[in-house]
Motif scaffolding. Structure first.
Motif, PDB file in Angstrom:
ATOM      1  N   ALA A  22     -19.420 -46.046  -5.314  1.00 31.74           N
ATOM      2  CA  ALA A  22     -20.401 -46.505  -4.211  1.00 31.74           C
ATOM      3  C   ALA A  22     -19.776 -45.474  -2.939  1.00 31.74           C
ATOM      4  O   ALA A  22     -20.246 -45.735  -1.780  1.00 31.74           O
ATOM      5  CB  ALA A  22     -20.332 -47.944  -3.868  1.00 31.74           C
ATOM      6  N   LYS A  23     -18.388 -45.666  -2.788  1.00 34.38           N
ATOM      7  CA  LYS A  23     -17.909 -44.956  -1.601  1.00 34.38           C
ATOM      8  C   LYS A  23     -17.389 -43.714  -1.405  1.00 34.38           C
ATOM      9  O   LYS A  23     -18.163 -42.897  -0.339  1.00 34.38           O
ATOM     10  CB  LYS A  23     -16.131 -45.573  -1.405  1.00 34.38           C
ATOM     11  N   TYR A  24     -17.413 -42.801  -2.565  1.00 31.54           N
ATOM     12  CA  TYR A  24     -17.138 -41.594  -3.011  1.00 31.54           C
ATOM     13  C   TYR A  24     -18.098 -40.602  -3.506  1.00 31.54           C
ATOM     14  O   TYR A  24     -18.171 -39.537  -2.946  1.00 31.54           O
ATOM     15  CB  TYR A  24     -16.560 -41.388  -3.628  1.00 31.54           C
ATOM     16  N   LEU A  25     -18.922 -41.361  -4.244  1.00 30.76           N
ATOM     17  CA  LEU A  25     -20.130 -40.432  -5.106  1.00 30.76           C
ATOM     18  C   LEU A  25     -20.579 -39.036  -4.398  1.00 30.76           C
ATOM     19  O   LEU A  25     -21.046 -37.735  -4.254  1.00 30.76           O
ATOM     20  CB  LEU A  25     -20.662 -40.789  -6.513  1.00 30.76           C
ATOM     21  N   LYS A  26     -21.410 -39.239  -3.751  1.00 35.63           N
ATOM     22  CA  LYS A  26     -22.293 -38.630  -2.101  1.00 35.63           C
ATOM     23  C   LYS A  26     -21.035 -37.685  -1.812  1.00 35.63           C
ATOM     24  O   LYS A  26     -21.480 -36.588  -1.355  1.00 35.63           O
ATOM     25  CB  LYS A  26     -23.178 -39.924  -1.164  1.00 35.63           C
ATOM     26  N   ARG A  27     -20.299 -38.482  -1.044  1.00 32.23           N
ATOM     27  CA  ARG A  27     -19.406 -37.665  -0.733  1.00 32.23           C
ATOM     28  C   ARG A  27     -18.985 -36.533  -1.023  1.00 32.23           C
ATOM     29  O   ARG A  27     -18.706 -34.947  -0.842  1.00 32.23           O
ATOM     30  CB  ARG A  27     -18.254 -37.735   0.047  1.00 32.23           C
ATOM     31  N   ALA A  28     -18.367 -36.461  -2.075  1.00 31.90           N
ATOM     32  CA  ALA A  28     -18.127 -35.567  -3.257  1.00 31.90           C
ATOM     33  C   ALA A  28     -19.004 -34.742  -4.075  1.00 31.90           C
ATOM     34  O   ALA A  28     -19.009 -33.465  -4.202  1.00 31.90           O
ATOM     35  CB  ALA A  28     -17.544 -36.413  -5.214  1.00 31.90           C
ATOM     36  N   VAL A  29     -20.096 -35.328  -3.783  1.00 32.34           N
ATOM     37  CA  VAL A  29     -21.254 -34.139  -4.256  1.00 32.34           C
ATOM     38  C   VAL A  29     -21.374 -33.212  -3.460  1.00 32.34           C
ATOM     39  O   VAL A  29     -21.483 -32.249  -3.144  1.00 32.34           O
ATOM     40  CB  VAL A  29     -22.542 -34.950  -4.685  1.00 32.34           C
TER      41      VAL A  29
ATOM     42  N   THR B  14     -31.833 -51.024  -6.097  1.00 28.90           N
ATOM     43  CA  THR B  14     -30.901 -50.039  -5.560  1.00 28.90           C
ATOM     44  C   THR B  14     -30.797 -48.846  -6.629  1.00 28.90           C
ATOM     45  O   THR B  14     -29.817 -47.351  -5.584  1.00 28.90           O
ATOM     46  CB  THR B  14     -29.537 -50.977  -5.714  1.00 28.90           C
ATOM     47  N   LEU B  15     -30.726 -48.885  -7.224  1.00 30.06           N
ATOM     48  CA  LEU B  15     -29.865 -47.911  -8.265  1.00 30.06           C
ATOM     49  C   LEU B  15     -31.327 -46.137  -7.720  1.00 30.06           C
ATOM     50  O   LEU B  15     -30.782 -45.222  -7.752  1.00 30.06           O
ATOM     51  CB  LEU B  15     -30.219 -48.105  -9.994  1.00 30.06           C
ATOM     52  N   ARG B  16     -31.874 -46.769  -8.021  1.00 29.42           N
ATOM     53  CA  ARG B  16     -33.490 -45.412  -7.426  1.00 29.42           C
ATOM     54  C   ARG B  16     -33.133 -44.815  -5.904  1.00 29.42           C
ATOM     55  O   ARG B  16     -33.587 -43.786  -5.908  1.00 29.42           O
ATOM     56  CB  ARG B  16     -34.613 -46.219  -7.073  1.00 29.42           C
ATOM     57  N   LYS B  17     -32.771 -45.721  -5.451  1.00 28.93           N
ATOM     58  CA  LYS B  17     -32.636 -45.457  -3.460  1.00 28.93           C
ATOM     59  C   LYS B  17     -30.701 -43.670  -3.694  1.00 28.93           C
ATOM     60  O   LYS B  17     -31.462 -43.517  -3.170  1.00 28.93           O
ATOM     61  CB  LYS B  17     -32.624 -46.407  -2.776  1.00 28.93           C
ATOM     62  N   PHE B  18     -30.327 -44.277  -4.593  1.00 33.33           N
ATOM     63  CA  PHE B  18     -28.799 -44.329  -4.975  1.00 33.33           C
ATOM     64  C   PHE B  18     -29.637 -42.395  -5.779  1.00 33.33           C
ATOM     65  O   PHE B  18     -28.995 -41.291  -4.864  1.00 33.33           O
ATOM     66  CB  PHE B  18     -28.458 -44.979  -5.769  1.00 33.33           C
ATOM     67  N   LEU B  19     -30.247 -42.809  -6.666  1.00 35.01           N
ATOM     68  CA  LEU B  19     -30.600 -40.723  -6.914  1.00 35.01           C
ATOM     69  C   LEU B  19     -31.467 -40.574  -6.641  1.00 35.01           C
ATOM     70  O   LEU B  19     -31.625 -39.209  -6.656  1.00 35.01           O
ATOM     71  CB  LEU B  19     -31.665 -41.517  -8.524  1.00 35.01           C
ATOM     72  N   PHE B  20     -32.209 -41.057  -5.880  1.00 38.05           N
ATOM     73  CA  PHE B  20     -33.474 -40.376  -5.155  1.00 38.05           C
ATOM     74  C   PHE B  20     -32.228 -39.322  -3.813  1.00 38.05           C
ATOM     75  O   PHE B  20     -32.212 -37.943  -3.226  1.00 38.05           O
ATOM     76  CB  PHE B  20     -33.995 -41.347  -3.968  1.00 38.05           C
ATOM     77  N   ASP B  21     -31.457 -40.299  -2.977  1.00 43.37           N
ATOM     78  CA  ASP B  21     -30.759 -39.250  -1.900  1.00 43.37           C
ATOM     79  C   ASP B  21     -30.053 -38.907  -2.885  1.00 43.37           C
ATOM     80  O   ASP B  21     -29.308 -37.901  -1.414  1.00 43.37           O
ATOM     81  CB  ASP B  21     -29.338 -40.775  -1.491  1.00 43.37           C
ATOM     82  N   LEU B  22     -30.058 -38.921  -3.475  1.00 43.27           N
ATOM     83  CA  LEU B  22     -28.799 -37.343  -4.433  1.00 43.27           C
ATOM     84  C   LEU B  22     -29.513 -36.900  -5.080  1.00 43.27           C
ATOM     85  O   LEU B  22     -29.177 -35.205  -5.959  1.00 43.27           O
ATOM     86  CB  LEU B  22     -27.695 -37.796  -5.457  1.00 43.27           C
ATOM     87  N   ASP B  23     -31.604 -36.430  -4.740  1.00 43.76           N
ATOM     88  CA  ASP B  23     -31.993 -35.021  -5.300  1.00 43.76           C
ATOM     89  C   ASP B  23     -32.176 -35.027  -7.232  1.00 43.76           C
ATOM     90  O   ASP B  23     -32.255 -33.940  -7.841  1.00 43.76           O
ATOM     91  CB  ASP B  23     -31.511 -33.735  -5.177  1.00 43.76           C
ATOM     92  N   VAL B  24     -32.086 -36.045  -7.517  1.00 45.99           N
ATOM     93  CA  VAL B  24     -31.924 -36.487  -9.287  1.00 45.99           C
ATOM     94  C   VAL B  24     -33.508 -36.371  -9.415  1.00 45.99           C
ATOM     95  O   VAL B  24     -34.579 -37.098  -8.754  1.00 45.99           O
ATOM     96  CB  VAL B  24     -31.123 -38.310  -9.413  1.00 45.99           C
ATOM     97  N   ASP B  25     -33.997 -35.112 -10.810  1.00 41.35           N
ATOM     98  CA  ASP B  25     -34.965 -35.395 -10.686  1.00 41.35           C
ATOM     99  C   ASP B  25     -35.651 -36.586 -11.016  1.00 41.35           C
ATOM    100  O   ASP B  25     -35.248 -37.774 -11.671  1.00 41.35           O
ATOM    101  CB  ASP B  25     -35.567 -34.622 -12.568  1.00 41.35           C
TER     102      ASP B  25
END
Lengths: 397, 397
Positions: free
Chosen positions: A221-228, A336-347
């Motif tokens: 939750a804290k680091y994945l988006k930053r790491a990507v 919450t998961l959909r938003k998380f994936l959307f933010d990371l441009d997931v298919d």
């Protein structure tokens, strides 16, 4: 370890990169003979496993170093196992019902696992996964005996990872954590095995694995988006590298369930999809992507069995759950998961990677043999349930 | 394990209680020969260790079951070690500088540890602590080799514990968690050992031990008072039993520091104090009490090295830290601990258990040889610092 003749296993891409060079330098410096096997297939198959097994049988190695992602570590585990048990048939140790699922009683050689992706946690587990080409499904070998002797979790090795590899391997961590935390509790698993040696590697959720799952989820939750988003964010990539191992300790003990069980046909039946950032010569749905695309549907389905845990994980992933109602736990986590994936441009769901409703019967058929994990789902599933879950995963947003 | 001749080790009190009876019934039912050694001393000494060692040397056992608290498990670890290394002198494996601190290279027999108190975590560690009578200090043996093969953490075994035993053993968990979380970080420990076999059992705080420490602390904060006050609160006692093991996994890997280092002379130099609820024929400061009485002073002293961690633990223990200032981290944690101890009717400092200012030089002298742990304090201590810490611990409230 007293090693004198080491097999260094890796893949063709990594063989040119610093992590492999570092291991070779160390072996040379310490005067230890070694041979390199760099023919590991990304998303390995029974055939690619068997090639590695033949190589190591000829080499008579006394120790192994696997440098790479889950594909490399898993191939190395299988190679070590069958070289130590040379008269076994390949299917002897493969999970039932596809293989015979025999318990491992032979001693293996030491294996040092050096992960270079942050997702599989394979350095901590006794599991090796491959595509069984004949049936077009993923299956694996699961035994404590194939767990690596040592894992070297060096965050410097993650800095070469392209962003899509970081994202997809991070989704694997996310699902390891969510699935092991919501898996059937260990005391509700049945039937009880007659002897400890026939206990499965996956025990169901328990107070030990829960700690690892929740902790890994907090890091995601804290680091994945930053790491990507920033390859130079060493703090974020270091933490994701640890989270991968932490989630591995958790799920390696508790198990995973439906996202993983359903992911195996999703990657096994791939048609033409080729993921960005993966340098391979065959169609490929990366494991982490195949796992995460069904997660909103899966946790909507399982929430009724442990709504508090589903809400707790939604909160960790950023949802405001202060006024949440228990019956809404599933939809809240799914959103919450959909938003998380959307933010990371997931298919946008299975449709976006090439599947249509017409494929659902084959996807269900490919899930049915994954009993080792699907039985750990907190809620039993009929074929119709599985079909509904695939259908709900066609489009996410 | 193929055991045919088992040593069941326990103490005189427990030998009459259900946990021991349950093990004996199981051994009889499974047709396994066994002998009982119930002469374990609560807070063992070199002499009591040696009696146990002589017993097991004569018995030629092929496996051990230790049923009891830390005293029993530690005695059994030492007995297993010296029976497996019959030509060693007792001081060979005892921690330097009191003993020779030799690394263990002999194979030991399997040891199953069944804890009946919720504090020591000894079932998870490679440490055995005893009073070295000649010097009147506690010291121990520390090696991964003496870690039990298996721990059976059954909360039913904790229901017979008197409330003061629950409280004092719970304080041990509290200090294991706080000390290992604030210990010197593993990458700041020096000098680096020349060979992995000479690495100490205690590595300093690290990302793995941190998880266990914080999780155990959360359980202590939530359940210790309930477990003390109501012997029938199975949820609270179960959780404290797990917390003991969890903190053990943490500190068994990271180490403890000043509360433990200073506790050894506090219990070693005991004059006439006899703790309520302990059925023993000698003066005794229970280990958990000897550890916790210095905790407010110790964490006031160490806070400057990691004020965020000190504040975080204060918050977990119930302090409102929203407006806290970093320089106040030490006093805030100390006040939180004082309130926690006051609520549980803990004796008001070292003065209340029979020590005066005149004893401080002897207490300091007894702490100096405890380098194995005091070196893991995040902040180095002079003799004057230690003297000040003992003085500040004379009265708590």
């Amino acid at each position: 370890m007293g090693a004198k003749n080491v097999c260094l296993m890796t893949d063709k891409n990594l063989s040119q990169l610093p992590p492999v060079q570092m291991v070779m330098d160390s072996l040379v410096k310490n005067g230890i003979n070694f041979k390199v096997y760099d023919n590991v297939r990304v998303e390995p198959t029974d055939r690619s496993f068997m090639e590695a097994i033949e190589f190591v049988k000829r080499g008579a190695f006394d120790a192994y170093v696997a440098v790479g992602g889950g594909s490399t570590m898993d191939t190395c585990k299988a190679a070590n196992l069958y070289a130590s048990s040379p008269h076994s048939d390949f299917l002897d140790y493969v999970n039932a019902p596809i293989g015979k699922g025999k318990p491992v009683s032979v001693p293996l050689k030491p294996l040092i696992a050096v992960p270079t992706t942050s997702g599989t946690g394979s350095e901590t587990t006794g599991v090796a996964i491959f595509d069984y080409e004949h049936l077009k499904v993923k299956t694996g070998i699961a035994s404590r005996a194939i767990k690596p002797t040592l894992g070297l979790i060096d965050p410097m090795h993650t800095l070469h990872m392209p962003d899509q590899v970081v994202a997809n391997s991070g989704f694997d961590v996310l699902c390891h954590a969510l699935e092991s935390y919501t898996a059937l509790p260990y005391h509700m698993r049945s039937p009880c095995p007659s002897n400890p040696i026939t206990r499965p590697a996956y025990q169901g959720s328990n107070p030990i694995s829960d700690i690892w799952a929740v902790h890994a989820l907090r890091i995601v939750a804290k680091y994945l988006k930053r790491a990507v988003r920033n390859p130079d964010d060493l703090e974020a990539r270091s933490n994701m590298h640890l989270a991968s191992a932490f989630a591995g300790i958790g799920f390696g003990n508790a198990g995973v369930h439906l996202c993983h069980g359903m992911s195996y046909p999703i990657s096994g039946l791939v048609k033409t999809y080729k993921a960005k950032d993966y340098n391979v010569d065959h169609p490929l749905v990366p494991h982490g992507l195949s796992v995460v695309l069904t997660s909103p549907a899966v946790f909507t389905f399982t929430a009724q069995m442990s709504p508090e845990r589903h809400l707790e994980t939604a909160e960790i992933l950023g949802a405001d759950t202060r006024t949440a109602r228990i019956p809404d736990a599933g939809p809240i986590l799914a959103d919450t998961l959909r938003k998380f994936l959307f933010d990371l441009d997931v298919d946008d769901g299975l449709a976006a990677i090439g599947y249509s409703r017409a494929d659902i019967p084959a996807l269900v058929k490919g899930t049915l043999p994954q009993e080792r994990v699907t039985k750990l789902a907190p809620r039993p599933q009929s074929e119709e349930d599985l079909s509904d879950l695939f259908e709900a995963s066609m489009k996410l947003y």
